[in-house]
Motif scaffolding. Structure first.
Motif, PDB file in Angstrom:
ATOM      1  N   PHE A  87      -1.508  -7.087  -3.576  1.00  0.00           N
ATOM      2  CA  PHE A  87      -2.594  -6.295  -4.157  1.00  0.00           C
ATOM      3  C   PHE A  87      -3.951  -6.799  -3.688  1.00  0.00           C
ATOM      4  CE2 PHE A  87      -5.820  -5.955  -7.506  1.00  0.00           C
ATOM      5  CZ  PHE A  87      -5.888  -4.573  -7.653  1.00  0.00           C
ATOM      6  N   SER A 126      -4.724  -5.998  -0.075  1.00  0.00           N
ATOM      7  CA  SER A 126      -5.088  -4.587   0.088  1.00  0.00           C
ATOM      8  C   SER A 126      -6.498  -4.308  -0.406  1.00  0.00           C
ATOM      9  CB  SER A 126      -4.078  -3.717  -0.665  1.00  0.00           C
ATOM     10  OG  SER A 126      -4.444  -2.356  -0.627  1.00  0.00           O
ATOM     11  N   GLU A 127      -6.901  -4.976  -1.485  1.00  0.00           N
ATOM     12  CA  GLU A 127      -8.218  -4.748  -2.068  1.00  0.00           C
ATOM     13  C   GLU A 127      -9.347  -5.230  -1.167  1.00  0.00           C
ATOM     14  OE1 GLU A 127      -9.310  -3.607  -5.621  1.00  0.00           O
ATOM     15  OE2 GLU A 127      -7.657  -2.429  -4.803  1.00  0.00           O
ATOM     16  N   MET A 178     -10.785 -10.278 -10.025  1.00  0.00           N
ATOM     17  CA  MET A 178      -9.717  -9.745  -9.184  1.00  0.00           C
ATOM     18  C   MET A 178      -8.386  -9.782  -9.918  1.00  0.00           C
ATOM     19  SD  MET A 178      -8.708  -8.395  -6.371  1.00  0.00           S
ATOM     20  CE  MET A 178     -10.043  -8.634  -5.176  1.00  0.00           C
ATOM     21  N   ARG A 192      -8.202  -7.014 -12.359  1.00  0.00           N
ATOM     22  CA  ARG A 192      -7.916  -5.734 -11.694  1.00  0.00           C
ATOM     23  C   ARG A 192      -6.432  -5.635 -11.348  1.00  0.00           C
ATOM     24  NH1 ARG A 192     -12.761  -6.585  -8.763  1.00  0.00           N
ATOM     25  NH2 ARG A 192     -11.700  -6.800  -6.752  1.00  0.00           N
ATOM     26  N   HIS A 197      -3.770  -2.951 -12.664  1.00  0.00           N
ATOM     27  CA  HIS A 197      -3.003  -2.200 -11.662  1.00  0.00           C
ATOM     28  C   HIS A 197      -1.519  -2.148 -12.017  1.00  0.00           C
ATOM     29  CE1 HIS A 197      -0.979  -1.239  -7.898  1.00  0.00           C
ATOM     30  NE2 HIS A 197      -0.422  -2.435  -7.898  1.00  0.00           N
TER      31      HIS A 197
END
Length: 343
Positions: free
Chosen positions: A40, A43-44, A61, A64, A68
């Protein structure tokens, strides 16, 4: 590898199994949690997973990421909290190995777990349970194995991980009167076996293939039975048992529901929550108190009970990355179990 990849590899490969005595099941879950996390984050921020640094895993992060997995992946709050627990464990490890990141560590440690309403546990009635136990075909090797697994899972109130990691030598020989269980937190307990449980285990051992491993239960390829394999066999037999016990159609029967059923039946028979805790291998009676959260009629039954029970994932593919490869390797390593030290 970067500081993150290096520390994460040591955390999973050495610290958890060697220093913390974590079970194969715990290491497997932690590796999967970090596989999801680094995928993740990469990708962010547009990095390859192996290029991530500890600084990339800051508190915003991670928050998030938790949102997600709950909102996009459909995970329940309990799973979200389990992922957070794995992350916090790693950051506690970093306190001593990366003191220059102490401020970041403290901010991550301050992330609160999500509160949620805890539903009442689900468990099986004796007739529903008996229908499941009677389903496996005694004329086949697979049926004898499944029958032994189901009986032992219920009689011992075993977690799926406890059941599949059992070794043949964990059964007391030759009488097979009890079984040694290595439970959560590497706590051991010895449980007596009912006569019927001993009988179905003897039937299985008589036809068990001469596998190259010592696991008590093996699959059709003579490899150790996995947690998912046991859960799948349970689903098959529950579907068949529904014809005899139609009320099963309204229940989702998992290995843990078998464990809950054992706990509730012991509680009904003894009225003593402490005995349930000892039988299940709980470290605290507080964990066991969830079995008291039943309806008033059940509580009255507990007070008057005196007779014992009469019961005779997604995958990440298509990417070649050194950090992902390491996590996948840890996640897929075969189960190994060290013997307890002798005195």
């Amino acid at each position: 590898m970067t500081d993150l990849a290096n520390h994460l590899s040591l955390f999973l490969r050495e610290h958890l199994p060697r220093d913390r005595g974590a079970s194969r099941h715990t290491v497997d879950n932690y590796a999967h949690s970090f596989r999801l996390l680094v995928t993740f984050v990469a990708s962010e921020i547009g990095k390859r997973p192996h290029a991530l640094s500890i600084a990339d895993l800051d508190a915003p992060m991670i928050l998030r990421f938790l949102d997600h997995i709950e909102n996009d992946r459909g995970n329940k709050p309990r799973t979200r909290n389990a992922r957070l627990a794995a992350i916090k464990s790693f950051f506690r490890y970093l306190e001593w190995r990366a003191p220059d990141r102490l401020d970041l560590v403290k901010r991550v440690q301050a992330i609160p777990a999500k509160t949620y309403d805890k539903a009442l546990i689900d468990y099986l009635s004796r007739s529903e349970l008996q229908a499941i136990l009677d389903t496996p075909d005694r004329r086949t090797v697979g049926g004898l194995r499944d029958r032994a697994m189901l009986h032992l899972a219920y009689a011992g109130g075993l977690r799926a991980s406890e059941l599949v990691q059992l070794q043949v030598q964990d059964l007391e020989q030759p009488g097979m009167t009890d079984v040694r269980i290595l439970g959560k937190g590497r706590r051991e307990r010895v449980l007596p076996l009912w006569a019927e449980t001993r009988s179905v285990l003897r039937d299985w051992l008589a036809v068990r293939p001469d596998a190259s491993n010592t696991h008590l239960f093996v699959n059709a390829r003579h490899q150790p039975m996995s947690r998912h394999g046991f859960a799948n066999r349970l689903r098959v037999h529950v579907a068949k048992a529904t014809r005899r016990a139609p009320t099963l159609s309204s229940k989702t029967v998992t290995p843990h529901v078998m464990r809950h059923s054992c706990a509730m039946h012991i509680l009904e028979a003894t009225g003593d929550i402490r005995k349930v805790a000892l039988w299940l291998g709980h470290s605290s009676v507080q964990t066991t108190e969830m079995y008291l959260r039943v309806d008033p009629a059940e509580k009255l039954d507990v007070l008057h009970a005196s007779a014992p029970p009469a019961i005779r994932k997604g995958s990440f593919t298509g990417v070649s990355d050194r950090l992902i490869s390491m996590l996948s390797d840890v996640h897929s390593r075969p189960v190994t179990r060290s013997k307890p030290p002798t005195t």
